[in-house]
Design an enzyme around this catalytic site. Sequence first.
Site, PDB file in Angstrom:
ATOM      1  N   CYS A   1       0.823  -1.213   0.000  1.00 55.98           N
ATOM      2  CA  CYS A   1       0.000   0.000   0.000  1.00 55.98           C
ATOM      3  C   CYS A   1       0.858   1.265   0.000  1.00 55.98           C
ATOM      4  CB  CYS A   1      -0.944  -0.020   1.200  1.00 55.98           C
ATOM      5  SG  CYS A   1      -0.149  -0.303   2.792  1.00 55.98           S
ATOM      6  N   TYR A   2       1.824   1.345   0.888  1.00 55.96           N
ATOM      7  CA  TYR A   2       2.669   2.553   0.909  1.00 55.96           C
ATOM      8  C   TYR A   2       3.457   2.717  -0.399  1.00 55.96           C
ATOM      9  CZ  TYR A   2       2.112   3.332   6.016  1.00 55.96           C
ATOM     10  OH  TYR A   2       1.641   3.600   7.285  1.00 55.96           O
TER      11      TYR A   2
END
Lengths: 339, 339, 339, 339
Positions: free
Chosen positions: D150-151
């Site tokens: 996600c990051y």
Amino acid sequence: MSAPTIRAGVIGATGYTGYELLQLLHRHPQVELAWATSESSAGKRICDLYPSPDETPLIPQQDAKLEGVDVVFLCLPHAASMEAVARVRAAGVRAIDLSADYRLPDAVVYQRWYGHPHTQPECLKEAVYGLCEINRQRIRGAQLVANPGCYPTTINLGLWPLARAGVLEPRIIADSKSGVSGAGRKLRLSSHFVEANENISPYSIGYTHRHIAEMELVLGSYVPDLEITFSPHLLPVNRGILSTIYIDVDPSLDEEDVRRIYAEAYADEPFIHLLPAGQLATLRHTVGSNRCAIALTPLPRPGQWIVTVSEDNLLKGASGQAVQNMNLMFGIPETTGLI
Amino acid sequence: MSAPTIRAGVIGATGYTGYELLQLLHRHPQVELAWATSESSAGKRICDLYPSPDETPLIPQQDAKLEGVDVVFLCLPHAASMEAVARVRAAGVRAIDLSADYRLPDAVVYQRWYGHPHTQPECLKEAVYGLCEINRQRIRGAQLVANPGCYPTTINLGLWPLARAGVLEPRIIADSKSGVSGAGRKLRLSSHFVEANENISPYSIGYTHRHIAEMELVLGSYVPDLEITFSPHLLPVNRGILSTIYIDVDPSLDEEDVRRIYAEAYADEPFIHLLPAGQLATLRHTVGSNRCAIALTPLPRPGQWIVTVSEDNLLKGASGQAVQNMNLMFGIPETTGLI
Amino acid sequence: MSAPTIRAGVIGATGYTGYELLQLLHRHPQVELAWATSESSAGKRICDLYPSPDETPLIPQQDAKLEGVDVVFLCLPHAASMEAVARVRAAGVRAIDLSADYRLPDAVVYQRWYGHPHTQPECLKEAVYGLCEINRQRIRGAQLVANPGCYPTTINLGLWPLARAGVLEPRIIADSKSGVSGAGRKLRLSSHFVEANENISPYSIGYTHRHIAEMELVLGSYVPDLEITFSPHLLPVNRGILSTIYIDVDPSLDEEDVRRIYAEAYADEPFIHLLPAGQLATLRHTVGSNRCAIALTPLPRPGQWIVTVSEDNLLKGASGQAVQNMNLMFGIPETTGLI
Amino acid sequence: MSAPTIRAGVIGATGYTGYELLQLLHRHPQVELAWATSESSAGKRICDLYPSPDETPLIPQQDAKLEGVDVVFLCLPHAASMEAVARVRAAGVRAIDLSADYRLPDAVVYQRWYGHPHTQPECLKEAVYGLCEINRQRIRGAQLVANPGCYPTTINLGLWPLARAGVLEPRIIADSKSGVSGAGRKLRLSSHFVEANENISPYSIGYTHRHIAEMELVLGSYVPDLEITFSPHLLPVNRGILSTIYIDVDPSLDEEDVRRIYAEAYADEPFIHLLPAGQLATLRHTVGSNRCAIALTPLPRPGQWIVTVSEDNLLKGASGQAVQNMNLMFGIPETTGLI
């Protein structure tokens, strides 16, 4: 003439209630903390568990010396507190129990609501229910005070003036909303951020929550055949309880009569904030303080009222009221160390 | 065989309800947006007002051409909608009004609750109350649908099966909690983040909120002498309404009877989620969907029940139900474009 | 021997900063509130504006008598404070200004950042920048203290030890996150609950925020050619600032050296909480207290560090620090009335 | 001509990522869910675990038949996914793995960051990194897609145009803020409501978070000697990531040059929302959609820029991108079933 110092011990200091109490005691000008215990975290300090500079060391309960201690606060889970209180009392030390173990009037009622027997009926006999505004005289001389539950404090303070005046009808509906700290620091799915945030969840609604017993205890002594419906809800805030209470009052009373009953009952109470007509209680009236805010709203149908009541569940609903009880027990001004 | 396309206009597109509706219409496989209006923001695009890639231009109402448009949605404030609807209807275009202006059965009742006269009694006569699950047949042929209020949808859907079955007692207490988007995008202190966050505030409690009129409209047709106490609360969440409803039911019905009444009333309803015994409705059951979740909890005292109902106030409580109404009006599957 | 009483006036008491300050003064054992002013709410009481039992009356500024007053706190918007301070000083009364009007060293710098001339250069000359940990000696004798900005307090306290030691490289990136109360009680769309909740918004990022001037003032006196990049973000919480600061330090220093520089700089500081290695600062370390928490994290690349700093923006970032300044100015213990 | 149907299985369906994926697949017009597995909740249905009407039964992994299945999504924790993927691939079924186990280019790099050996080097060889906008051609023919973290998705999409153009300097500071769902549904103190609410907490800051490996993978292929400082923070919201990224760019490029590089790189990308000059990315730009919003802010110092990037961590940061990958793999329009 210097003020007396109260040496206090705290058993079970690492939950939200215990931590809040420690912070209040640190700031209390007449208290010296003797020790704080934790079974799960013995050997650590508060600052190892909380984002805090508080370096109070945590010791196991068995190392907590009762000699020289004036009062012990117990912040243990229900049932666990029963025997711990008895040990404190056996040493002749005064105790303030924040669990539910000593709140009910006898072992029979206790077992009915909590499902297991009360093992310390002797202690139970001497326990005084610590709702300060209602029981002030008995608390002053008490050796063992049972600190009230968070929800019942809102409902009992919100209705006691009418109950005592004999004008409250028995059917009561209390729709209560509580911040998540009321469920404790223990991990559970309902307290997981993603589940509680952007949500509101009713739970144990109807006639199942054990706190009803305390409402029956306080209000039932004035109102025969009390019939309480109590619906707690989990609210996405850290702290605070709002109870919206639907009641019927003797319809021969007009609005002014009802307001006068409250004004007289709570005249000079430092922690009761009676809101003026037209205002309603909200969490922001009380969070961060030991106050209880009460607002009265008449319905157009005679005799029907809505009472909204708020408190900070960790202060007036728990640790703040515990300190208020201590102040009463030791004869110092009731507001000392409290906001 | 290609699906028909509905050309839709939106009047008042920049509030939360209007914006939500636009997003639903963009995703609806059978809708083409004709135009969207805004008086205050004409000349701008949606993406100038919202953090969104939606480049829909906003035009003033007077530039919105009604020819070639199949349906107009009106998302105007109460009172402002009255004449705008009449203009749409005068052009022979079907209308779905999200304001309260056409929800009540006649001009007398309207004036009693809203405090000013209804200037379009002719239009009012043809309006159909758009609570889809209850009024489906009349909505299908309607030229003007009055989309229900957010709070009444929860309470009406939550109690209609019992009301229709003739087993609901007249005294009803509805304690409702709504997210802040229900108060709109207009700036006011009660919607300021710092005031609403970590708080819950009752407002307009008792018998003062105008939404009571819609409950009396729907439930009152079955229950004589209905006596509703309605207490809305502002909840620190963006979206969602939870209503906790306290009712009495004919005590000769047992738990199974009551559950059967709901199961039959809502059999095959795509947007009603009847929760199994033991579960309670929460916001997370419905936020983000057009569903309404309903849970039934019997109290130990015969005939007493608590009904918990939740919905997303911007979907089933407003724009989602408006699309559901459009689907019904145009004879396409009721769930098209909705979750 | 009784403690001296300080008679204090508050100008502009109804914003979040003013209200917080009033509450601190009410609880301060050596302060007596002389009066509190508000232009917009003159004639009302605090409890008419806030959910509070505080009945302090609000008077217009022109009715606020300066005779017999020992200190005036000014909680006015920038620019509005300039002349109000001058009037207080003309009467010979000490002043603590919470606006930005007297924080910068001279009128030229002021005009560069604030875009309008400084009309009171004489007062500006006597103003002392009230960052207590750094400027304690000068504050003690000051007649006019400029209370620091909320963001700069975190960044200046977080980096001052290194700057003073001459080991801080000039390129600094400060990524700061602030609760919504920092934007004040004024209504604006970015502070509307629905817009701020479940969101985080950067604003004025880069080299545009006026608070940079205060960082250049404090750190720039030690570090030539300082190059600050400052990015504030609006956080969905009521109170608190967290600054995550990326810096380079003289790479010949090892981890122990850097930690020692902080330990020595802040030895015995009652409101600086230096976190142990391995911990990071969070809002919960400081919200509700006047503390500033600082944590140091070395990167694997020599000389690179991340400093995380938190404070309560309304306490150490505004009203708490103002009281700390007052305590210093009047020679009473610095922590009096603060937590 | 009817659209093809893709039969999909989901392994590990009960975490937030798995649940989100199930909801996307239910709504996808060309997907039929074959089965969903859960070890801990086998025998239950989704609606027993989530407040949802979703009655999907959960079966143990060993009962999940691979014959007749076109694609398997794996939502298992890191390490657990390694062998489960190999079993799927051994049956010749295409796989989309949402864990980190197949994201890194070889077993050596994997072991360096994850601390244990990679047991399936053969599978690792065929894995394609599923960042759709960057790797579209290879994803189309892939048998095994490693869905990005996600990051990294925010940071890689935010910087890839500059990296590819050869104008990005190697020193990068990414200050990222993520909603709590990114930490999963597992109970832990940092995800407890009371701890996360009204707070923001940095964690694993500096050069310790494993997601840095994916940034080095994508950006490092263009930028030699990449030097990333990555600081994740836990934000009190349910969903969404905002990354504030501080970079240096070849100073000979003017603002228009830099904007053109992004405009060309992302021309016609359906899920990239390039914000106009002057806007900054916020969570509300993307939460609820599969989009990634990117904003470019030049600093006054030549060559210095701040890139703000947001996404919904459960959609573009996990399950939405997984569906986007599936759409690519099966040759259907990339936006099918996504918003």
